[in-house]
Motif scaffolding. Sequence first.
Motif, PDB file in Angstrom:
ATOM      1  N   SER A 116       1.661   3.074  -4.352  1.00 47.25           N
ATOM      2  CA  SER A 116       1.699   3.150  -2.886  1.00 47.25           C
ATOM      3  C   SER A 116       3.033   3.703  -2.418  1.00 47.25           C
ATOM      4  O   SER A 116       3.103   4.492  -1.469  1.00 47.25           O
ATOM      5  N   GLN A 175      -3.799   1.619   2.205  1.00 54.48           N
ATOM      6  CA  GLN A 175      -4.444   0.709   1.262  1.00 54.48           C
ATOM      7  C   GLN A 175      -5.343  -0.297   1.975  1.00 54.48           C
ATOM      8  O   GLN A 175      -6.429  -0.590   1.532  1.00 54.48           O
ATOM      9  N   ASP A 180      -4.947   5.749  -0.331  1.00 56.55           N
ATOM     10  CA  ASP A 180      -4.368   4.677  -1.140  1.00 56.55           C
ATOM     11  C   ASP A 180      -5.367   3.540  -1.294  1.00 56.55           C
ATOM     12  O   ASP A 180      -5.671   2.836  -0.342  1.00 56.55           O
TER      13      ASP A 180
HETATM   14 MG   LIG Z   1      -0.405  -0.161  -3.523  1.00 57.64          MG
END
Ligand SMILES: [Mg+2]
Lengths: 306, 515, 282, 562
Positions: D344, D387, D467
């Motif tokens: 990330s 994410q 992500d």
């Molecule tokens: Mg991550």
Amino acid sequence: MAFLVLRRLMQAALILLGVAAITFLLLYALPADPARMIAGRSATAQTVANIRAQLGLDQPLLVQFWTYLVNLLSGNLGRSYAQKTEVLTLIAARLPATLTLMLAGILVEVTLGLILGTIAAVRRGGFVDRLVMMASFVGASAPQFVVALLLLYVFAVMLGWFPMSGYGTLAHVVLPASTLGILGAGWYARMVRSAMIDVLNQDYVRTARAKGLSSRRIIFRHALPNAVLPIIAMIGIDIGQFMGGVVVVEAVYGWPGIGQLAWQAIQQVDIPIIMGVTLVSALAIVIGNLFADLIAPVIDPRIRTR
Amino acid sequence: QETPKQGGDIIVTYKNDITTLDPAIGYDWVNWSMIKSLYSRLMDYEPGTPNLVPSLAESNAVSPDGLTYTFKLRKGVKFSNGREVVASDVKYSIERAVDPKTQGPGAGFFGAIKGFEDVTGGKAATLSGIEAPDDGTVVFNLSRPDATFLHVLAINFASVVPKEAVEAAAGDFGKKPVGSGTFVLKDWTIGQKLIFERNKDYYVKDTPHIDSFTVEVGQEPLVALLRLQKGEVDIAGDGIPPAKFLEIKNSAEGPQMIVDGEQLHTGYVTLNTKVKPLDNVKVRQAVNLAINKERITRILNGRATPATQPLPPLMPGYDKSFAGYSYDVEKAKALLSEAGFPDGFETTLYSTNTDPQPRIAQALQQDLAAVGIKAEIRALAQANVISAGGTEGEAPMIWSGGMAWIADFPDPSNFYGPILGCAGAVPGGWNWSWYCNADLDKRAVAADSMSDPAKVAERTAAWGKIFTDIMADAPWVPVINERRVVAKSLRMGGGDNIYIDPTRVINYDAIYVNQ
Amino acid sequence: MRVLKAIMRQPSALFGLVVVAFVIVLALGAPWFAPFNPGDQMFDGLSLDGAPLPPGGQFLLGTDTLGRDLFSRLLFGARTSLVIGLVANGIAVAIGLFVGIVAGYLRGFASNVLMRFTDLMTAFPALLLAIMLAALLRPSLWIVAMVIALVNWVQVARIVYTETRSLAERDFIMAERSLGAGHLRVLFMHILPHLIPTAIVWGTLGIATTVLLEATLSFLGIGVQPPQPSWGNIIFESQSYFQAAPWLVFFPGAIILLTALSFNLVGDALRDILDPTQRGRG
Amino acid sequence: MILSLIGAPILSVRNLSVDALTPEGLKPVLRDVGFDLTSGETLCIAGESGSGKSVASLAVMGLLPKTSLRVTSGSILLGKRDLLALSNRTMRSVRGGDIAMVFQEPMTSLNPVMSIGAQLTEAIREHQGGENAEAVVLRMLDAVQITEPARRIKQFPHELSGGMRQRVMIAMALSCQPKVLIADEPTTALDVTVQAQILKLMRELKAEFGTSIILITHDMGVVAQMADRVAIMQNGRIVEEGPSPAIFSRPKEAYTRQLLAAVPRLGALAGTDGPPRVTPITIEPERSDRSPVMNVRGLNVSYGSPVGRIFKGKAPVQVVNDISFDILPGKTLGLVGESGSGKSTTGKAVLGLIPFTGNVLIDGQNIAGLDQRSMRPVRRSAQMIFQDPYASLDSRMAVGAAIAEPMVIHGIGSKSERRDRVADLLRRVGLTPDAATRYPHEFSGGQRQRICIARALAVGPRLIVADESVAALDVSVRTRVLDLMLELQETIGLAYLFISHDMAVIERMSHHVAVMRGGRIVETGTRREIFESPKDDYTQALIAAVPIPDPGVYRKRAQGLG
Ligand SMILES: [Mg+2]
Ligand SMILES: Nc1ncnc2c1ncn2[C@@H]1O[C@H](COP(=O)(O)OP(=O)(O)OP(=O)(O)O)[C@@H](O)[C@H]1O
Ligand SMILES: Nc1ncnc2c1ncn2[C@@H]1O[C@H](COP(=O)(O)OP(=O)(O)OP(=O)(O)O)[C@@H](O)[C@H]1O
Ligand SMILES: [Mg+2]
């Protein structure tokens, strides 16, 4: 950590310097002439001029401020115009009383606020919640002088549980500290309630319940420490708020603190005392903030390593 | 009158701190009576009266021209540090009060003594006009006759102090007083209390009566009164707050608890003669006529009487027959029209900000409005009002309540110089009317020169005339003569006049306790 | 409209709204509703001893220590006190919000300077500031409103600062930046709306305190000057009469509380209504 | 006779119905749910997101939120006791003592201000008294394979990695040797290697303590690996239940078949170069001369910088270490690696969202040191999908406004044009245009993910950094989202930097793959190279740890071992 403390100390010193400068400038912008106040109504112009010269009031403002700062660094806060005594002596004599009162007041408001806020949060939406919230609203909004007199009248005059006035024993502290604490408790109760409601909805509280812990343990061991976090910062600010209340409360209960000293000094334009009290209270506030900043990591390990 | 009993310890309360007990500096009505009791002076007053009597002096003699005073000191009088009081102590003490380094507010009272200007101007360290030929004799030489000089020697600033103690205190004499008065300061806890114990060696037998008095400070008057009702306090020094007055007065024990007596006080409104349109005498007269003084006494629950002239009724020279300006709205309006203000005008009325002053200011405001004068009220802290008053052209009207003139000594001259004479009409001065009448000033000087005791009546009359004549110019509105109200516990004995002593507020020397 | 309807559905909020509206109407219509001139010190408004008269009789809520009609004074006092409670307090909250979010969002020097300035203001005694201004300025309602705003923003700023700090750490703020949103947009379109609950809490809790603070400041000489009434002044002038003339403390006190409480109820309801995440929740 | 003894259920749920209180009235959440759990058995509950799996387990624990959920009928029998009839006090001794639970969110389920040790001993004290609780804790931590247990008990949750926290939760649940352990998606947030360890641990613990386990998961691979019996839930009902091999080999319900079919199997795409086409190839074939949309050289990122000159603060932690890669237009680079390896961080850094050193060229423009204003055009061509879709949407902004926002920022179109485009985008990601007026919390996880994709597409970017875009989604929704992303690549030639810890997903999506470990890229190559002939040990371990959705494989392995 040590670095953090050092940095904060330096910032605190700067803040104190700023407070000193602003207060000084503002006080000298006042039209009231201290020399004249000292000289009294029978004085000749000559006497007033003499006094002005002796106090250095005829010097340029910056020179006066510089002198003040230099004296300050050597621990000399100057002499009171009206009382002709070292300001430091006067403040030192009264500071313990005010500190006692403040600490007791903070104790009362935080304890009361935590208890009421927690109860309200646990009983959210119910009758008890509404009652507590209403009471805290009244507490946060009532005029302090009236609260002080009411408490005095009921608990000292009518019931005779506590002495009406004075300083020294635990019994003396109860009423003044409660007066001071009631107002803050109202605010704290509301803040604790919403923080607590937030925390009680957190997953880790559910985890604690899944472990089979008692509600008391869940509330005190798991929820409260987390709910208290946002409130710690408030305590630092609170000390400043207290200074106003202290004046009223000290007056009503004959509490020998610096609030009364400040009030008299203001009436008499006793600049050295006003300066002294301002600096001392600023110092208290700065220390309070520092303390709040330092105690937060003790409760919240996440801040420790950041 | 019952005979005073000896013994007993009492508690007195005040709101404000005792600022200082240094007799050269202390000048507020709270420490005034304490300083009186801590020290002795050449002259003093008979308790409860304005009558002068020798005190530290055994005898005194005045030269026929009124310029030389000779005092014989009493023998064997001791300071509380054990040393005997001698003539040079008197000289030292007065020089100290005059010395600019002391920053004493009372220096001006000694202006008649030879060499005064040299000392205040910093040219000399000692007053050439005071001599101490031997330990028992003090001689004062004056530069001009001063009829009030014996009064001057009875005010606090003339208190006798021991030089060694002053020096030992290193500037803190006000907190560590040493004198030869009726009481000795036993203990002082700053911000809390002071304990005064009787001076066992005091040179007058059976004086004082009580063994000790404790002054508790920082006490809200309202609470002090509650404590008094419970018997915790003997004298509520700040008097009875308006909120409590009627309740106490109408209670069963009220009459025994309240001491309500006249004092040397006048409450007035200054009319600034340098501010338009108050520079017009007709306008000032109109203002005088517009005020309903009766209503104001009612607001004060009857604790005052309407005033007609600057002097209070107790003061020698007060003219009972002088009616002054009585309340007459029509006449006031007529005068305003004559002056060219048929519709009134706008102005500002200053007042201090402690109850009941803003209320009285509002009552005045309403009366003024009735004749068309729109007065905006500015209720400020005392220091700010004083500063506005002393700034030229700043404050058109000031209600004197809360700072009103209470006499230093019972002589009419004390009501003139700084507050109505030309000398006070300067920046920083206390003549807030900025009134300056050269003719009256001359008459004042003449009256004060009549120091021959034989001419007392003539002098008093001359002064009285000055104060009634001044009302033609109407620099003030004399509003009320406020009586003083003190609350005392039931066990306290003594006449009203020693609780409201004309020269010292509470006379700690004379009060006593009924067991 | 949706908001109004939503308020109508909640009894407590509706009650608050009615009281607020009622108070505002009374304040605006004071000259018509007041039975007496609020400044009129009536001769028959005091007892023979000079004591204020209790409620009932000719004077609905009794008279004050100058013989003025308390009811009329409360009506006119509403005008002053509403300005203080709403405008002054509102400005304080607005300044606090602004300083708090800017300092909390920006990092580094600017943030530090702003927060240290806030610390300075916290440490600086408010009363002193008020006294200075009292001596330097002509007293008026707007001056006192300004002083209150100047004094009260500090705490709001601190709380908002802490909240903004944690908001700024939230993912959606980084998401906004990844879209190319500028600082102003992030601050005012995305962070500010999340602080509305805080603003409402402080805005409503502060009403009663500022109304009373106004009285203190007036007493020091910077507020409205007598005889202009304000709720705070009415209490303040007569607070020592709480035993002798309790109505002088009780009525204004009750009205301040009731009004503040009503604003608080409306505020609480508004907060829930304005929060979309509460929509459709139990 | 014997059969019934062995098969006596330790926990049986009968006709359980739960209603939710909503402003619109009561809404049924569970309807007549029933299942038995026999001693020493593992029951896996699988099913789509929102089908009621968590609610059912919370009901068993008696932990339903009182204000919004209520049991309307049914019984939950533990042995002979009906848990629903128990008093609060008795229920407390059941919780943690008889039945323990591991919650879905490992990150938030531990109290942040209490030390690990305190949280562990607490449960033991509550149920077994205080003596040697410490020793039990150490033994438990050892059992869940946490290294240096003596040191760990003094640490706080934030000082542990996600995998460790999950193991602490398991240790806590098992510390009082409960008869039943309920584990709600215990491995969703973890990368495959850690997941494999935890599943192994649970099997061992079951064997050691004889604990019965209810395992909730949407990963059929995990089900295959763990389950003795399987229950499939849909819409608050159990639609199918049976022994694991039977469900896998002969699913009766259409929904079960769908669930199984949707599972991406590692190696399914072996032998092909590109990801599977949704539509036949229509654009021009790959040309190597095209310049990359993103060119990263020597990227370094560290967290925590020195605070002052005189005093050094904490030493900065280097999280991304000298990374370089290219992304070609219309191609996908898959970035895979264990939790905490810096994926990330890399994603954020290459879009200039966090400070970095090194060079990042987007469309030939070096973004190092650009200020906000000069970044704006770059932001138009490179977008990110975060994410956590829920966290990356402003909860106080309506979805339509959120999607329109990038157009407002970049000054594209008039108000009505923007409205049309929002409607169009919503349709493209499979939502109805009326979604525009609703708020994020009113959508399911998968829908939110699609909203984020719509927002990223609004300004017509050439590159999207995605992500972990599908980690939180159950298989059926996941498949739909992945298809959408591929389709967009087809139709408008988008390039992706696709970040995931799931090897199967990476295999399905990428043209090229980079494997990260400890902030470095340990291996990079085409998808075929990485999956068919991995060179690095770590890559091999990753591939080996992926669970296979076939219980038969595990049975054989177990027998082989035994
Ligand atoms: Mg991550
Ligand atoms: N507190 C609540 N109030 C109202 N409805 C709820 C509540 N909690 C859950 N629900 C609803 O109950 C249903 C089942 O939710 P549950 O959390 O059990 O799903 P799940 O099967 O665990 O899904 P996931 O795989 O996403 O965890 C959902 O439709 C959800 O919206
Ligand atoms: N704000 C931060 N401050 C300090 N360290 C951080 C911060 N964010 C991440 N880290 C650390 O940087 C490392 C890489 O984190 P990153 O979020 O990039 O991991 P990741 O590969 O995306 O993992 P996951 O698969 O769990 O999402 C981790 O060790 C993490 O602890
Ligand atoms: Mg779930």
